[in-house]
Scaffold this motif. Structure first.
Motif, PDB file in Angstrom:
ATOM      1  N   LEU A 108     -13.884   9.214  -4.809  1.00 12.70           N
ATOM      2  CA  LEU A 108     -13.128   8.466  -3.796  1.00 12.70           C
ATOM      3  C   LEU A 108     -11.653   8.337  -4.175  1.00 12.70           C
ATOM      4  O   LEU A 108     -11.332   8.018  -5.316  1.00 12.70           O
ATOM      5  CB  LEU A 108     -13.713   7.054  -3.657  1.00 12.70           C
ATOM      6  CG  LEU A 108     -15.086   6.969  -2.996  1.00 12.70           C
ATOM      7  CD1 LEU A 108     -15.739   5.636  -3.293  1.00 12.70           C
ATOM      8  CD2 LEU A 108     -14.972   7.173  -1.488  1.00 12.70           C
ATOM      9  N   LYS A 109     -10.794   8.561  -3.171  1.00 10.40           N
ATOM     10  CA  LYS A 109      -9.348   8.379  -3.399  1.00 10.40           C
ATOM     11  C   LYS A 109      -8.789   7.629  -2.198  1.00 10.40           C
ATOM     12  O   LYS A 109      -9.038   8.012  -1.055  1.00 10.40           O
ATOM     13  CB  LYS A 109      -8.670   9.741  -3.544  1.00 10.40           C
ATOM     14  CG  LYS A 109      -7.178   9.642  -3.787  1.00 10.40           C
ATOM     15  CD  LYS A 109      -6.580  10.947  -4.264  1.00 10.40           C
ATOM     16  CE  LYS A 109      -6.286  11.889  -3.123  1.00 10.40           C
ATOM     17  NZ  LYS A 109      -5.664  13.131  -3.560  1.00 10.40           N
ATOM     18  N   LEU A 110      -8.045   6.560  -2.473  1.00 13.81           N
ATOM     19  CA  LEU A 110      -7.450   5.766  -1.393  1.00 13.81           C
ATOM     20  C   LEU A 110      -5.944   5.972  -1.358  1.00 13.81           C
ATOM     21  O   LEU A 110      -5.260   5.782  -2.365  1.00 13.81           O
ATOM     22  CB  LEU A 110      -7.775   4.276  -1.603  1.00 13.81           C
ATOM     23  CG  LEU A 110      -7.104   3.296  -0.634  1.00 13.81           C
ATOM     24  CD1 LEU A 110      -7.570   3.520   0.805  1.00 13.81           C
ATOM     25  CD2 LEU A 110      -7.393   1.848  -1.046  1.00 13.81           C
ATOM     26  N   LEU A 111      -5.453   6.342  -0.181  1.00 13.40           N
ATOM     27  CA  LEU A 111      -4.003   6.465   0.034  1.00 13.40           C
ATOM     28  C   LEU A 111      -3.595   5.242   0.856  1.00 13.40           C
ATOM     29  O   LEU A 111      -4.097   5.036   1.969  1.00 13.40           O
ATOM     30  CB  LEU A 111      -3.728   7.762   0.819  1.00 13.40           C
ATOM     31  CG  LEU A 111      -2.272   8.065   1.166  1.00 13.40           C
ATOM     32  CD1 LEU A 111      -1.440   8.295  -0.092  1.00 13.40           C
ATOM     33  CD2 LEU A 111      -2.196   9.318   2.062  1.00 13.40           C
ATOM     34  N   SER A 112      -2.724   4.415   0.291  1.00 14.42           N
ATOM     35  CA  SER A 112      -2.321   3.204   1.009  1.00 14.42           C
ATOM     36  C   SER A 112      -0.953   2.750   0.516  1.00 14.42           C
ATOM     37  O   SER A 112      -0.283   3.447  -0.237  1.00 14.42           O
ATOM     38  CB  SER A 112      -3.369   2.098   0.826  1.00 14.42           C
ATOM     39  OG  SER A 112      -3.108   1.027   1.712  1.00 14.42           O
ATOM     40  N   THR A 113      -0.551   1.574   1.004  1.00 11.04           N
ATOM     41  CA  THR A 113       0.720   0.978   0.599  1.00 11.04           C
ATOM     42  C   THR A 113       0.393  -0.423   0.105  1.00 11.04           C
ATOM     43  O   THR A 113      -0.476  -1.086   0.695  1.00 11.04           O
ATOM     44  CB  THR A 113       1.662   0.907   1.816  1.00 11.04           C
ATOM     45  OG1 THR A 113       1.774   2.227   2.340  1.00 11.04           O
ATOM     46  CG2 THR A 113       3.021   0.395   1.472  1.00 11.04           C
ATOM     47  N   TRP A 114       1.047  -0.883  -0.926  1.00  8.16           N
ATOM     48  CA  TRP A 114       0.647  -2.118  -1.613  1.00  8.16           C
ATOM     49  C   TRP A 114       0.496  -3.306  -0.665  1.00  8.16           C
ATOM     50  O   TRP A 114      -0.373  -4.141  -0.829  1.00  8.16           O
ATOM     51  CB  TRP A 114       1.625  -2.451  -2.757  1.00  8.16           C
ATOM     52  CG  TRP A 114       2.999  -2.868  -2.270  1.00  8.16           C
ATOM     53  CD1 TRP A 114       4.058  -2.054  -2.060  1.00  8.16           C
ATOM     54  CD2 TRP A 114       3.414  -4.197  -1.902  1.00  8.16           C
ATOM     55  NE1 TRP A 114       5.118  -2.790  -1.576  1.00  8.16           N
ATOM     56  CE2 TRP A 114       4.754  -4.106  -1.475  1.00  8.16           C
ATOM     57  CE3 TRP A 114       2.798  -5.441  -1.899  1.00  8.16           C
ATOM     58  CZ2 TRP A 114       5.489  -5.210  -1.046  1.00  8.16           C
ATOM     59  CZ3 TRP A 114       3.519  -6.545  -1.460  1.00  8.16           C
ATOM     60  CH2 TRP A 114       4.839  -6.425  -1.047  1.00  8.16           C
ATOM     61  N   PHE A 115       1.344  -3.382   0.376  1.00  7.40           N
ATOM     62  CA  PHE A 115       1.327  -4.589   1.214  1.00  7.40           C
ATOM     63  C   PHE A 115       0.385  -4.456   2.403  1.00  7.40           C
ATOM     64  O   PHE A 115       0.193  -5.415   3.143  1.00  7.40           O
ATOM     65  CB  PHE A 115       2.747  -4.875   1.745  1.00  7.40           C
ATOM     66  CG  PHE A 115       3.329  -3.746   2.550  1.00  7.40           C
ATOM     67  CD1 PHE A 115       2.954  -3.546   3.864  1.00  7.40           C
ATOM     68  CD2 PHE A 115       4.245  -2.860   1.976  1.00  7.40           C
ATOM     69  CE1 PHE A 115       3.481  -2.489   4.610  1.00  7.40           C
ATOM     70  CE2 PHE A 115       4.763  -1.802   2.713  1.00  7.40           C
ATOM     71  CZ  PHE A 115       4.382  -1.619   4.031  1.00  7.40           C
ATOM     72  N   SER A 116      -0.201  -3.277   2.613  1.00  3.36           N
ATOM     73  CA  SER A 116      -0.943  -3.037   3.864  1.00  3.36           C
ATOM     74  C   SER A 116      -2.202  -3.905   3.981  1.00  3.36           C
ATOM     75  O   SER A 116      -3.131  -3.778   3.177  1.00  3.36           O
ATOM     76  CB  SER A 116      -1.342  -1.563   3.972  1.00  3.36           C
ATOM     77  OG  SER A 116      -2.175  -1.402   5.103  1.00  3.36           O
ATOM     78  N   PRO A 117      -2.255  -4.772   5.008  1.00  7.11           N
ATOM     79  CA  PRO A 117      -3.460  -5.577   5.193  1.00  7.11           C
ATOM     80  C   PRO A 117      -4.664  -4.702   5.567  1.00  7.11           C
ATOM     81  O   PRO A 117      -5.808  -5.053   5.290  1.00  7.11           O
ATOM     82  CB  PRO A 117      -3.100  -6.521   6.354  1.00  7.11           C
ATOM     83  CG  PRO A 117      -1.950  -5.873   7.057  1.00  7.11           C
ATOM     84  CD  PRO A 117      -1.233  -5.038   6.037  1.00  7.11           C
ATOM     85  N   PHE A 118      -4.354  -3.520   6.163  1.00 12.15           N
ATOM     86  CA  PHE A 118      -5.431  -2.609   6.554  1.00 12.15           C
ATOM     87  C   PHE A 118      -5.964  -1.886   5.306  1.00 12.15           C
ATOM     88  O   PHE A 118      -7.168  -1.690   5.157  1.00 12.15           O
ATOM     89  CB  PHE A 118      -4.917  -1.631   7.617  1.00 12.15           C
ATOM     90  CG  PHE A 118      -4.235  -2.359   8.748  1.00 12.15           C
ATOM     91  CD1 PHE A 118      -4.978  -3.105   9.640  1.00 12.15           C
ATOM     92  CD2 PHE A 118      -2.851  -2.355   8.876  1.00 12.15           C
ATOM     93  CE1 PHE A 118      -4.348  -3.819  10.662  1.00 12.15           C
ATOM     94  CE2 PHE A 118      -2.223  -3.060   9.894  1.00 12.15           C
ATOM     95  CZ  PHE A 118      -2.970  -3.793  10.782  1.00 12.15           C
ATOM     96  N   GLY A 119      -5.042  -1.540   4.413  1.00 15.62           N
ATOM     97  CA  GLY A 119      -5.456  -0.961   3.129  1.00 15.62           C
ATOM     98  C   GLY A 119      -6.265  -1.976   2.332  1.00 15.62           C
ATOM     99  O   GLY A 119      -7.236  -1.623   1.652  1.00 15.62           O
ATOM    100  N   SER A 120      -5.878  -3.259   2.442  1.00 13.21           N
ATOM    101  CA  SER A 120      -6.619  -4.308   1.714  1.00 13.21           C
ATOM    102  C   SER A 120      -8.072  -4.356   2.179  1.00 13.21           C
ATOM    103  O   SER A 120      -8.976  -4.599   1.382  1.00 13.21           O
ATOM    104  CB  SER A 120      -5.994  -5.687   1.952  1.00 13.21           C
ATOM    105  OG  SER A 120      -4.700  -5.731   1.417  1.00 13.21           O
ATOM    106  N   ARG A 121      -8.298  -4.109   3.473  1.00 13.99           N
ATOM    107  CA  ARG A 121      -9.680  -4.124   3.972  1.00 13.99           C
ATOM    108  C   ARG A 121     -10.523  -3.069   3.255  1.00 13.99           C
ATOM    109  O   ARG A 121     -11.659  -3.327   2.855  1.00 13.99           O
ATOM    110  CB  ARG A 121      -9.685  -3.820   5.477  1.00 13.99           C
ATOM    111  CG  ARG A 121      -9.150  -4.935   6.342  1.00 13.99           C
ATOM    112  CD  ARG A 121      -8.988  -4.405   7.742  1.00 13.99           C
ATOM    113  NE  ARG A 121      -8.777  -5.456   8.725  1.00 13.99           N
ATOM    114  CZ  ARG A 121      -8.523  -5.215  10.011  1.00 13.99           C
ATOM    115  NH1 ARG A 121      -8.448  -3.969  10.448  1.00 13.99           N
ATOM    116  NH2 ARG A 121      -8.359  -6.202  10.850  1.00 13.99           N
ATOM    117  N   VAL A 122      -9.928  -1.881   3.107  1.00 11.80           N
ATOM    118  CA  VAL A 122     -10.669  -0.791   2.459  1.00 11.80           C
ATOM    119  C   VAL A 122     -10.908  -1.122   0.990  1.00 11.80           C
ATOM    120  O   VAL A 122     -12.010  -0.942   0.467  1.00 11.80           O
ATOM    121  CB  VAL A 122      -9.917   0.552   2.631  1.00 11.80           C
ATOM    122  CG1 VAL A 122     -10.633   1.663   1.879  1.00 11.80           C
ATOM    123  CG2 VAL A 122      -9.783   0.894   4.107  1.00 11.80           C
TER     124      VAL A 122
END
Ligand SMILES: N[C@@H](CCC(=O)N[C@@H](CS)C(=O)NCC(=O)O)C(=O)O
Length: 236
Positions: free
Chosen positions: A8-22
Motif C-alpha cells: 500500500l502507498k498513500l499519496l496525500s498532503t499533510w493537511f488534507s482532511p480527505f487524506g486523513s480519512r484514508v
C-alpha cells in the motif's frame, strides 16, 4: 501491524482532511503503508496520471493500481482487507445502507458548504448563509447520533465505522474553522452527543496517528483564507 500493508502507498498532503480519512482507515485496520507527500502547488506526474479526472489527493495505490476519492478508498480498504482489524461498514445490508446515507449527508450538507467558506468570491452575507446551513446539518447529525445510532459511543456502534471516519477526518479542520469563523460547531450545550463523540474520537490511537496538528492546520487555514481574499481583491 497486519500483513498486506507493504503493498500500500498513500499519496496525500499533510493537511488534507480527505487524506486523513484514508489514514484513519489504514490505522484502524492496522495496515502499514508507504506515504508520499504531494505538493498541490506543483502537482506531480504521479498525481496527474493516477487521478486524471479530479487531479486531487488522496490517491491510494494497492498492488500498483490507483484508487481515488477518500470514501471510495475507505470502502475499498474495508473490502480488500476484510480479515484485518475491525469492519468499517456493517455487514447487515440495511445498516450498511444507513451508514452510506450518512456518509453522503456529510459530503453534501457539511463538506460542500464548508468548502464554500474558503472561496474568496463569497460575500459576507453568503458566508453567513453557508454557516447557517452547516449549523443546521450539525444539528441533524446530533439527532442521528441519538436516534439512528441509539446513543452508542460511535456512529459505527461500539467501534468506529465509516461514518465516524467521514466526519472524524474533518475534525481538526472543524476545530480550526471554529477559530477562523468565530462559530462553535461542536458545543457541549447545543450538541452534547456530538461533542462527546468528538472527544472520544480524538482520543483514539488511530486519530492521534492520522490527524494533522491543530496549530499547523490553523496557521495554514489563515493563510489560505487570506490568499482567497487577496485573489478576489486583485480581480476587482
Ligand atoms: N472528494 C474528494 C476531495 C479531495 C480534495 O478536495 N482534495 C484536495 C486536498 S484537501 C485537493 O487535492 N485539491 C487539489 C485541487 O483542488 O486542485 C475526496 O473525498 O477525496
Amino acid at each position: 501491524m497486519a500483513g498486506g500493508g507493504d503493498e500500500l502507498k498513500l499519496l496525500s498532503t499533510w493537511f488534507s482532511p480527505f487524506g486523513s480519512r484514508v489514514k484513519l482507515a489504514l490505522h484502524l485496520k492496522g495496515l502499514s503503508y508507504a506515504y508520499v507527500e504531494e505538493d498541490l502547488m506543483n502537482k506531480s506526474q504521479l498525481l496527474l496520471e493516477s487521478n486524471p479526472v479530479h487531479k486531487k489527493v488522496p490517491v491510494l495505490f494497492h498492488r500498483g493500481k490507483a484508487l481515488c476519492e477518500s470514501m471510495v478508498i475507505v470502502d475499498y480498504i474495508d473490502e480488500a482487507f476484510a480479515d484485518a482489524g475491525p469492519p468499517l461498514l456493517p455487514s447487515d445490508p440495511y445498516e450498511r445502507a444507513v451508514a452510506r446515507f450518512w456518509v453522503a449527508f456529510i459530503e453534501t450538507k457539511f463538506v460542500g458548504p464548508w468548502c464554500q467558506l474558503f472561496e474568496g468570491s463569497k460575500t459576507r452575507a453568503e458566508k453567513a448563509e453557508v454557516l447557517k446551513q452547516i449549523l443546521s446539518a450539525r444539528t441533524i447529525m446530533e439527532g442521528a447520533l441519538a436516534e439512528c445510532f441509539k446513543g452508542k459511543p460511535f456512529f459505527g456502534g461500539d467501534g468506529v465505522g465509516c461514518v465516524d471516519i467521514a466526519l472524524g477526518g474533518l475534525l481538526v479542520w472543524v476545530r480550526a474553522s471554529e477559530v477562523l469563523f468565530g462559530v462553535k460547531f461542536l458545543d457541549a450545550a447545543a450538541t452534547p452527543l456530538l461533542s462527546a463523540w468528538a472527544e472520544r474520537f480524538a482520543a483514539l490511537d488511530a486519530a492521534k496517528a492520522a490527524l494533522p496538528d491543530f496549530g499547523r492546520v490553523l496557521e495554514y487555514a489563515i493563510k489560505m483564507r487570506g490568499a482567497a481574499a487577496g485573489a478576489v481583491a486583485a480581480d476587482n
